[in-house]
Design a protein around this motif. Sequence first.
Motif, PDB file in Angstrom:
ATOM      1  N   GLN A 141      35.713  21.131 -12.620  1.00 23.15           N
ATOM      2  CA  GLN A 141      36.160  22.645 -12.328  1.00 23.15           C
ATOM      3  C   GLN A 141      37.483  22.700 -11.575  1.00 23.15           C
ATOM      4  OE1 GLN A 141      32.704  24.583 -10.492  1.00 23.15           O
ATOM      5  NE2 GLN A 141      31.897  25.367 -12.605  1.00 23.15           N
ATOM      6  N   ASN A 142      37.634  22.019 -10.562  1.00 20.23           N
ATOM      7  CA  ASN A 142      38.860  22.331  -9.892  1.00 20.23           C
ATOM      8  C   ASN A 142      40.193  21.549 -10.165  1.00 20.23           C
ATOM      9  OD1 ASN A 142      37.216  24.206  -8.256  1.00 20.23           O
ATOM     10  ND2 ASN A 142      37.069  22.771  -6.683  1.00 20.23           N
ATOM     11  N   CYS A 143      40.001  20.460 -10.957  1.00 18.00           N
ATOM     12  CA  CYS A 143      41.258  19.692 -11.288  1.00 18.00           C
ATOM     13  C   CYS A 143      41.976  20.335 -12.589  1.00 18.00           C
ATOM     14  CB  CYS A 143      40.783  18.188 -11.687  1.00 18.00           C
ATOM     15  SG  CYS A 143      39.939  18.295 -13.173  1.00 18.00           S
ATOM     16  N   ASP A 144      43.242  19.969 -12.459  1.00 22.19           N
ATOM     17  CA  ASP A 144      44.131  20.350 -13.674  1.00 22.19           C
ATOM     18  C   ASP A 144      43.809  19.571 -14.904  1.00 22.19           C
ATOM     19  OD1 ASP A 144      45.812  22.233 -12.012  1.00 22.19           O
ATOM     20  OD2 ASP A 144      46.914  20.683 -11.140  1.00 22.19           O
ATOM     21  N   PHE A 145      43.625  18.330 -14.755  1.00 17.38           N
ATOM     22  CA  PHE A 145      43.000  17.602 -15.996  1.00 17.38           C
ATOM     23  C   PHE A 145      42.383  16.435 -15.251  1.00 17.38           C
ATOM     24  CE2 PHE A 145      47.427  15.992 -15.647  1.00 17.38           C
ATOM     25  CZ  PHE A 145      47.352  14.841 -15.654  1.00 17.38           C
ATOM     26  N   VAL A 146      41.647  15.624 -16.519  1.00 15.01           N
ATOM     27  CA  VAL A 146      40.940  14.580 -16.024  1.00 15.01           C
ATOM     28  C   VAL A 146      41.700  13.261 -16.534  1.00 15.01           C
ATOM     29  CG1 VAL A 146      38.862  13.209 -16.320  1.00 15.01           C
ATOM     30  CG2 VAL A 146      38.789  15.923 -16.301  1.00 15.01           C
ATOM     31  N   ALA A 147      41.888  12.262 -15.724  1.00 14.17           N
ATOM     32  CA  ALA A 147      42.180  10.908 -16.297  1.00 14.17           C
ATOM     33  C   ALA A 147      40.945  10.164 -16.264  1.00 14.17           C
ATOM     34  CB  ALA A 147      43.287  10.410 -15.337  1.00 14.17           C
ATOM     35  N   ILE A 148      40.678   9.248 -17.046  1.00 13.32           N
ATOM     36  CA  ILE A 148      39.530   8.562 -17.348  1.00 13.32           C
ATOM     37  C   ILE A 148      39.607   7.096 -17.450  1.00 13.32           C
ATOM     38  CG2 ILE A 148      38.969   9.003 -19.566  1.00 13.32           C
ATOM     39  CD1 ILE A 148      35.874   9.508 -18.381  1.00 13.32           C
ATOM     40  N   VAL A 193      44.512  15.616 -10.297  1.00  5.26           N
ATOM     41  CA  VAL A 193      43.828  15.095 -11.496  1.00  5.26           C
ATOM     42  C   VAL A 193      42.501  14.433 -10.877  1.00  5.26           C
ATOM     43  CG1 VAL A 193      44.000  13.059 -12.875  1.00  5.26           C
ATOM     44  CG2 VAL A 193      46.178  14.545 -12.316  1.00  5.26           C
ATOM     45  N   PHE A 194      41.422  14.706 -11.619  1.00  5.14           N
ATOM     46  CA  PHE A 194      40.271  13.962 -11.327  1.00  5.14           C
ATOM     47  C   PHE A 194      40.333  12.498 -11.989  1.00  5.14           C
ATOM     48  CE2 PHE A 194      35.529  13.575 -12.947  1.00  5.14           C
ATOM     49  CZ  PHE A 194      35.021  12.504 -12.084  1.00  5.14           C
ATOM     50  N   PHE A 195      40.307  11.429 -11.208  1.00  3.41           N
ATOM     51  CA  PHE A 195      40.524  10.134 -11.823  1.00  3.41           C
ATOM     52  C   PHE A 195      39.267   9.589 -12.009  1.00  3.41           C
ATOM     53  CE2 PHE A 195      41.351   5.330 -11.209  1.00  3.41           C
ATOM     54  CZ  PHE A 195      41.276   5.036 -12.555  1.00  3.41           C
ATOM     55  N   SER A 196      38.484   9.486 -12.971  1.00  2.00           N
ATOM     56  CA  SER A 196      37.206   8.965 -13.145  1.00  2.00           C
ATOM     57  C   SER A 196      37.100   7.311 -13.554  1.00  2.00           C
ATOM     58  CB  SER A 196      36.338   9.748 -14.142  1.00  2.00           C
ATOM     59  OG  SER A 196      34.948   8.753 -14.378  1.00  2.00           O
ATOM     60  N   ILE A 197      36.652   6.698 -12.578  1.00  8.12           N
ATOM     61  CA  ILE A 197      36.320   5.324 -13.105  1.00  8.12           C
ATOM     62  C   ILE A 197      35.227   4.906 -13.803  1.00  8.12           C
ATOM     63  CG2 ILE A 197      37.709   4.282 -10.948  1.00  8.12           C
ATOM     64  CD1 ILE A 197      33.982   3.961 -10.760  1.00  8.12           C
ATOM     65  N   TYR A 198      34.389   5.788 -13.840  1.00  8.48           N
ATOM     66  CA  TYR A 198      33.242   5.656 -14.758  1.00  8.48           C
ATOM     67  C   TYR A 198      33.689   6.033 -16.058  1.00  8.48           C
ATOM     68  CZ  TYR A 198      30.281   6.365 -10.690  1.00  8.48           C
ATOM     69  OH  TYR A 198      29.925   6.131  -9.209  1.00  8.48           O
ATOM     70  N   THR A 199      32.813   5.584 -16.906  1.00  3.74           N
ATOM     71  CA  THR A 199      33.172   5.402 -18.554  1.00  3.74           C
ATOM     72  C   THR A 199      33.071   6.996 -19.246  1.00  3.74           C
ATOM     73  OG1 THR A 199      30.947   5.057 -19.065  1.00  3.74           O
ATOM     74  CG2 THR A 199      32.616   3.152 -18.710  1.00  3.74           C
ATOM     75  N   VAL A 200      33.735   6.974 -20.363  1.00  2.00           N
ATOM     76  CA  VAL A 200      33.432   8.419 -21.090  1.00  2.00           C
ATOM     77  C   VAL A 200      32.254   8.608 -21.600  1.00  2.00           C
ATOM     78  CG1 VAL A 200      34.534   9.641 -23.123  1.00  2.00           C
ATOM     79  CG2 VAL A 200      35.888   8.133 -21.647  1.00  2.00           C
ATOM     80  N   PRO A 201      31.446   7.653 -21.948  1.00  2.00           N
ATOM     81  CA  PRO A 201      30.088   7.799 -22.272  1.00  2.00           C
ATOM     82  C   PRO A 201      29.102   8.342 -21.057  1.00  2.00           C
ATOM     83  CG  PRO A 201      30.605   5.728 -23.529  1.00  2.00           C
ATOM     84  CD  PRO A 201      31.759   6.362 -22.484  1.00  2.00           C
TER      85      PRO A 201
END
Length: 471
Positions: free
Chosen positions: A214-221, A136-144
Amino acid sequence: MARNEERLHIVMFPWLAFGHMIPNLELAKLIAEKGHHVSFVSTPRNIERLPKVSPNLATLINFVKLPLPKVPNLPENAEATTDVPYDVVQYLKKAYDALEEPFTRFLESSNADWLFYDFIPFWAASVASKLGIGTVFFSIYTVPLMTFMGPAMFLTGAEPSPRTKLEDYTVPPLWIPFPTTVAFRYYEVVKIADSLSDNESGVADTYRLGRTIQNCDFVAIRGCTRFERQWFQVLEDIYQKPVIPVGQLPNTVSKEGEEKDTWQWMIDWLDKQVEGTVVYVAFGSEAKPSQEEVTEIGLGLEKSKLPFLWVLKLQRGPCDPEVLRLPEGFEERTRGRGVVCSTWVPQLKILGHVAVGGFLTHSGWSSVVEAVQNEKPMVLLTFLADQGINARVLEEKKMGYSVPRDEHDGSFTSDSVAHSLRLVMFEEEGRPYRENIKDVKDLFVNTENQERYIENLLNLLSERRAPNLMA
């Protein structure tokens, strides 16, 4: 445990910046509260500096210390971005990349179900996938911000990017189908140009981000659909994989030992101020203004005639050659009206005090969340990274007002600082900012919604358990 009856083991591997580590720790706590096990991986010194978790979660959150490899040009004991000047951060990335082998060894022995990883260690997903661990790519950056950066194929260079020069980042991209003003200012892009191309770490940040996606199964944000619905939809279309909101992750951590003494003298001072009149000034753990900017901020606070509490970062680590100074005579002229503090402060408590009426901030998202939690209108002064995009979002929604600046070099005057503060805090023209910050609070930070986001995330993790467990 709702639908996720079986306990999961989740490994979290954030980038070496406290603006990344703290949201990861908040998410780790929310996951552990549901009975799941978290291994939080970082370097020894960073783990020592993180706030302690409560005793009831201590058995479920395991802090894993991986010593940071030594690389040329990286000072001794530098383990986080706050420890070094901005131009040395690329060497910190180089050292972080050298953690691949010890991190692999840890994963091999971890029996983990999922890896939550940041975009700097873009290599982590392939390591985990080979071991049958979900990613899981966990992005601490915002969706915008993530939407603005665009599809992975452009970020990695697999296809020619429509952005060929810095000016291309100053307008909304073609893949955003709705009207918006969200884009960088030219002076903001210039400051992060090293992240958009090859740098001393050997890998451009844009490439790291593209490979991570590209490499993650899904993104958590970090974010919530009630606040950013349109942006979430576009991001899923761009990524062609699930994008799961985890809520705004409001800060609940504290540094008990440091906080007690620091907070005591601060609350004594704040209690003496008139309600709603104090300006709180803080630019986070990363941003360090230039000497010229510090001078204009200081003189602006002086000209505003408002009481102020200013947290000023004088250096980025002990090796930073430029030590900032306050304007000559500033402390004498503002004595009794303002306080300048160069050490850690309990920001959440300060923002919660009734004397504070406005927040001069860099637009870092953790600070934004804390401002909204406490219904404090914001005056915005960006410095680096994602802050420009955050500021445009806040401007659009009239949650924050940006100090007017020269569009090319980003310079501003003390008069513009003073005017911006008084406008947002007291003048009729600033009323929308004072009202909107209250109106948006429930939309932005809501305990029930935060709970629902975590439940949805854990249900998805349980349904899509690591491939080796589904075989």
